[in-house]
Enzyme design. Sequence first.
Site, PDB file in Angstrom:
ATOM      1  N   LYS A   1       1.006  -1.260   0.030  1.00  0.00           N
ATOM      2  CA  LYS A   1       0.070  -0.052   0.122  1.00  0.00           C
ATOM      3  C   LYS A   1       0.957   1.278   0.221  1.00  0.00           C
ATOM      4  O   LYS A   1       1.502   1.584   0.823  1.00  0.00           O
ATOM      5  CB  LYS A   1      -0.799   0.158   1.237  1.00  0.00           C
ATOM      6  CG  LYS A   1      -1.963   1.091   1.182  1.00  0.00           C
ATOM      7  CD  LYS A   1      -2.224   1.756   2.479  1.00  0.00           C
ATOM      8  CE  LYS A   1      -1.325   2.611   2.965  1.00  0.00           C
ATOM      9  NZ  LYS A   1      -1.327   3.898   2.003  1.00  0.00           N
TER      10      LYS A   1
ATOM     11  N   GLU B   1      11.292  16.797  14.211  1.00  0.00           N
ATOM     12  CA  GLU B   1      11.748  16.414  13.019  1.00  0.00           C
ATOM     13  C   GLU B   1      11.319  17.262  11.945  1.00  0.00           C
ATOM     14  O   GLU B   1       9.988  17.479  11.807  1.00  0.00           O
ATOM     15  CB  GLU B   1      11.312  15.088  12.718  1.00  0.00           C
ATOM     16  CG  GLU B   1      11.782  14.489  11.346  1.00  0.00           C
ATOM     17  CD  GLU B   1      11.242  13.188  11.213  1.00  0.00           C
ATOM     18  OE1 GLU B   1       9.990  12.933  11.380  1.00  0.00           O
ATOM     19  OE2 GLU B   1      11.889  12.333  10.517  1.00  0.00           O
TER      20      GLU B   1
ATOM     21  N   GLU C   1       9.906   1.115  10.356  1.00  0.00           N
ATOM     22  CA  GLU C   1      11.246   2.135  10.344  1.00  0.00           C
ATOM     23  C   GLU C   1      10.577   3.264  10.380  1.00  0.00           C
ATOM     24  O   GLU C   1       9.694   3.994   9.537  1.00  0.00           O
ATOM     25  CB  GLU C   1      11.681   1.966   8.783  1.00  0.00           C
ATOM     26  CG  GLU C   1      12.386   0.683   8.379  1.00  0.00           C
ATOM     27  CD  GLU C   1      13.866   0.608   9.244  1.00  0.00           C
ATOM     28  OE1 GLU C   1      14.398   1.433   9.802  1.00  0.00           O
ATOM     29  OE2 GLU C   1      14.441  -0.501   9.207  1.00  0.00           O
TER      30      GLU C   1
ATOM     31  N   CYS D   1      14.540  10.326   6.317  1.00  0.00           N
ATOM     32  CA  CYS D   1      14.421   9.783   7.505  1.00  0.00           C
ATOM     33  C   CYS D   1      15.718   9.835   8.274  1.00  0.00           C
ATOM     34  O   CYS D   1      15.875  10.414   9.414  1.00  0.00           O
ATOM     35  CB  CYS D   1      14.214   8.416   8.044  1.00  0.00           C
ATOM     36  SG  CYS D   1      15.047   7.232   6.668  1.00  0.00           S
TER      37      CYS D   1
ATOM     38  N   THR E   1       2.412   7.357  13.168  1.00  0.00           N
ATOM     39  CA  THR E   1       1.605   6.136  12.699  1.00  0.00           C
ATOM     40  C   THR E   1       2.172   5.065  13.106  1.00  0.00           C
ATOM     41  O   THR E   1       1.318   4.079  13.289  1.00  0.00           O
ATOM     42  CB  THR E   1       1.724   6.372  11.004  1.00  0.00           C
ATOM     43  OG1 THR E   1       1.411   7.611  10.783  1.00  0.00           O
ATOM     44  CG2 THR E   1       0.993   5.454  10.266  1.00  0.00           C
ATOM     45  N   GLY E   2       3.398   4.718  13.062  1.00  0.00           N
ATOM     46  CA  GLY E   2       3.991   3.439  13.624  1.00  0.00           C
ATOM     47  C   GLY E   2       3.466   3.002  15.165  1.00  0.00           C
ATOM     48  O   GLY E   2       3.137   1.762  15.314  1.00  0.00           O
TER      49      GLY E   2
ATOM     50  N   GLY F   1       7.441   5.030   7.906  1.00  0.00           N
ATOM     51  CA  GLY F   1       6.665   6.198   7.992  1.00  0.00           C
ATOM     52  C   GLY F   1       7.048   6.938   9.195  1.00  0.00           C
ATOM     53  O   GLY F   1       7.901   6.418   9.852  1.00  0.00           O
ATOM     54  N   SER F   2       5.897   7.734   9.834  1.00  0.00           N
ATOM     55  CA  SER F   2       6.073   8.595  10.794  1.00  0.00           C
ATOM     56  C   SER F   2       6.090   7.762  12.421  1.00  0.00           C
ATOM     57  O   SER F   2       5.347   6.714  12.198  1.00  0.00           O
ATOM     58  CB  SER F   2       5.345   9.590  10.920  1.00  0.00           C
ATOM     59  OG  SER F   2       3.947   9.116  11.092  1.00  0.00           O
ATOM     60  N   THR F   3       6.579   8.122  13.434  1.00  0.00           N
ATOM     61  CA  THR F   3       6.531   7.464  14.653  1.00  0.00           C
ATOM     62  C   THR F   3       5.243   7.310  15.045  1.00  0.00           C
ATOM     63  O   THR F   3       4.811   6.404  15.571  1.00  0.00           O
ATOM     64  CB  THR F   3       7.637   8.055  15.539  1.00  0.00           C
ATOM     65  OG1 THR F   3       9.045   7.950  15.184  1.00  0.00           O
ATOM     66  CG2 THR F   3       7.173   7.529  16.813  1.00  0.00           C
TER      67      THR F   3
HETATM   68  P1  NAD Z   1       3.064   8.539   7.527  1.00  0.00           P
HETATM   69  O1  NAD Z   1       3.026   7.845   8.771  1.00  0.00           O
HETATM   70  O2  NAD Z   1       1.996   9.603   7.588  1.00  0.00           O
HETATM   71  O3  NAD Z   1       2.638   7.515   6.453  1.00  0.00           O
HETATM   72  C1  NAD Z   1       3.384   6.241   6.106  1.00  0.00           C
HETATM   73  C2  NAD Z   1       2.277   5.362   5.519  1.00  0.00           C
HETATM   74  O4  NAD Z   1       1.429   4.797   6.532  1.00  0.00           O
HETATM   75  C3  NAD Z   1       1.607   5.731   4.451  1.00  0.00           C
HETATM   76  O5  NAD Z   1       1.462   4.944   3.401  1.00  0.00           O
HETATM   77  C4  NAD Z   1       0.277   6.058   5.012  1.00  0.00           C
HETATM   78  O6  NAD Z   1      -0.680   6.001   4.373  1.00  0.00           O
HETATM   79  C5  NAD Z   1       0.122   5.028   6.071  1.00  0.00           C
HETATM   80  N1  NAD Z   1      -0.817   5.151   6.990  1.00  0.00           N
HETATM   81  C6  NAD Z   1      -1.441   6.357   7.782  1.00  0.00           C
HETATM   82  N2  NAD Z   1      -2.154   6.221   8.696  1.00  0.00           N
HETATM   83  C7  NAD Z   1      -1.922   4.769   8.873  1.00  0.00           C
HETATM   84  C8  NAD Z   1      -2.689   3.960   9.904  1.00  0.00           C
HETATM   85  N3  NAD Z   1      -3.586   4.372  10.751  1.00  0.00           N
HETATM   86  N4  NAD Z   1      -2.163   2.613   9.920  1.00  0.00           N
HETATM   87  C9  NAD Z   1      -1.507   2.234   8.952  1.00  0.00           C
HETATM   88  N5  NAD Z   1      -0.793   2.896   7.986  1.00  0.00           N
HETATM   89  C10 NAD Z   1      -1.028   4.118   8.024  1.00  0.00           C
HETATM   90  O7  NAD Z   1       4.510   8.970   7.180  1.00  0.00           O
HETATM   91  P2  NAD Z   1       5.057   9.705   5.632  1.00  0.00           P
HETATM   92  O8  NAD Z   1       4.530  11.197   5.936  1.00  0.00           O
HETATM   93  O9  NAD Z   1       4.410   9.249   4.720  1.00  0.00           O
HETATM   94  O10 NAD Z   1       6.573   9.803   5.904  1.00  0.00           O
HETATM   95  C11 NAD Z   1       7.211  10.415   6.631  1.00  0.00           C
HETATM   96  C12 NAD Z   1       7.802   9.881   7.755  1.00  0.00           C
HETATM   97  O11 NAD Z   1       8.478   8.752   7.496  1.00  0.00           O
HETATM   98  C13 NAD Z   1       8.927  10.620   8.518  1.00  0.00           C
HETATM   99  O12 NAD Z   1       8.635  10.770   9.864  1.00  0.00           O
HETATM  100  C14 NAD Z   1      10.094   9.971   8.368  1.00  0.00           C
HETATM  101  O13 NAD Z   1      11.206  10.290   9.192  1.00  0.00           O
HETATM  102  C15 NAD Z   1       9.689   8.491   8.173  1.00  0.00           C
HETATM  103  N6  NAD Z   1      10.651   7.692   7.429  1.00  0.00           N
HETATM  104  C16 NAD Z   1      11.378   6.839   7.969  1.00  0.00           C
HETATM  105  C17 NAD Z   1      12.435   6.009   7.210  1.00  0.00           C
HETATM  106  C18 NAD Z   1      13.101   5.028   8.160  1.00  0.00           C
HETATM  107  O14 NAD Z   1      13.640   4.129   7.272  1.00  0.00           O
HETATM  108  N7  NAD Z   1      13.151   5.148   9.261  1.00  0.00           N
HETATM  109  C19 NAD Z   1      12.350   6.167   5.800  1.00  0.00           C
HETATM  110  C20 NAD Z   1      11.562   7.258   5.210  1.00  0.00           C
HETATM  111  C21 NAD Z   1      10.713   7.741   5.986  1.00  0.00           C
END
Ligand code: NAD
Length: 484
Positions: free
Chosen positions: A183, A388, A256, A290, A238-239, A234-236
């Site tokens: 996704k 961040e 990640e 990131c 959302t993680g 993605g973001s912490t």
């Molecule tokens: P985000 O958390 O907003 O979205 C990431 C993904 O999660 C998207 O596909 C989104 O649709 C999905 N999502 C949203 N809500 C969700 C939920 N409730 N349950 C499951 N999935 C959901 O992050 P972003 O804005 O796309 O990316 C930026 C962030 O990602 C920054 O914090 C960056 O540091 C981090 N990042 C980390 C790494 C790493 O390897 N550590 C790499 C790239 C980006």
Amino acid sequence: MTTVSAKQAATSLFEGPYYLSIAGKLVDATASFDVMNPATGQVLAKAPSGSPQQLDDAVAAAKSAFKTWSALSYDEREHYLVAYADALQAHRDELAVLLTLEQGKPLKTMAEPEVDQAISWIRQIAARRIPVEVLEDNDSHTVELHHTPLGVVGAITPWNFPVLLALWKVAPALLTGNTMVIKPSPFTPLTTLRFGQIAQSVLPAGVLSVVSGGNELGPQMTAHPDIAKISFTGSTETGKHVIRSAAGTVKRLTLEMGGNDAAIVLPDADWKSVIPQLFWGAIGNSGQWCVGIKRLYVHRSHHEAFVSAFVEYAGQQKLGDGLDPEVTVGPVQNKMQFDKVREFLDDIKANGQRIVLGGEVDENRAGYFIPVTVVDNPPEDSKIVQEEQFGPIVPIIVYDDVDDVIERANDSPYGLGGSVWGRDTRAAVAVANRLETGMVWVNEMHTQGVDIPFGGHKQSGVGTEGGHEGRLLFTNPKTILIKK
Ligand code: NAD
């Protein structure tokens, strides 16, 4: 290899249509959503908005394909992965232009290398193996450790490196015998839909599906009873949702997440020669990485000269549309992030911090452009140091004492990466050892490789991608004990 000019790129070639890839077929959706070009602020294309039923169909197909895919030998799966890399290579130029169009990053310096690295990653990982280990072998018994695939893996990806970060997941997951449903981020689904489409001509049906849509598909995946693992980037914030939701079915997780990486320039550093590396470590991809340098700590003894040399280098960069070959810094990827980065600028100004470059957004300019901004010595407790920024702003922060700067670097809920710069390599490595992060670069920046684990400590991550350690996380350890 087809060559796609920037002019062609602006035409219908990339307008679509785009399809979901489910069970080996290209599938339309009843609804669609707009994907924007961040360099223009205009709609680039429409992406299919997969329904909950379509996501279920993709998972069901992946579950069914798992039976035969997991029974193949490593050599057979390697063959498929190499064929996939070849098929992607044939579309390399098109994928790179599409990546620039939807993500904004400069074509030659960022998008093409991202696509190239992703393809190379698949080829290299295809050749890796996780062998059976014999733990004990004596007169009475043998103990073997096998690493068996998990089942269906759900990949949830962000918008900053949509091609690389997705294929980082695909290659080890498929190699080790899992099937996958991806996704992509709703901000950057197009390249993922294209490489999903390409996969259908090479891989058995159901092995790799792509379902784009809104954020709501994420929770559906993380709670899905037939998904064994979520590989999330993605973001912490959302993680944390992913962790909570995945608990119901005890899914395996690799997360990640965000970071606030510090770069520490030690008193003995040959700082002049590394300014380009420090600059690109912070501002590459418009600061949207990131492991970007988000806090740049410089010793007081060379602070002033450092700032002026850094600003001079930064001032030579050209901000604009990533398709323009002279552009070195592209737009921020989406309006939401554009607004977030502007909040940092507002906060910096409201608190009277010293902006020595940039800082002013051109309100009349279309697209999401934030100029490269350098903030001189903001306080340690300021928003730009503590949070961040994920945009093209870098704070240069003065320190006097190495022990103190290590403490400041570690005083963060994040623990993703970091870097240390100094002439005395042993002293720099000693500092690196004290940083509480998953990765630390010493006198280099962002080197990566398929055998190098990539992952965060603290709230930056769980598990790792890359490396043998990362590949193991796509498997279950299974011990077989045999009496002789
Ligand atoms: P985000 O958390 O907003 O979205 C990431 C993904 O999660 C998207 O596909 C989104 O649709 C999905 N999502 C949203 N809500 C969700 C939920 N409730 N349950 C499951 N999935 C959901 O992050 P972003 O804005 O796309 O990316 C930026 C962030 O990602 C920054 O914090 C960056 O540091 C981090 N990042 C980390 C790494 C790493 O390897 N550590 C790499 C790239 C980006």
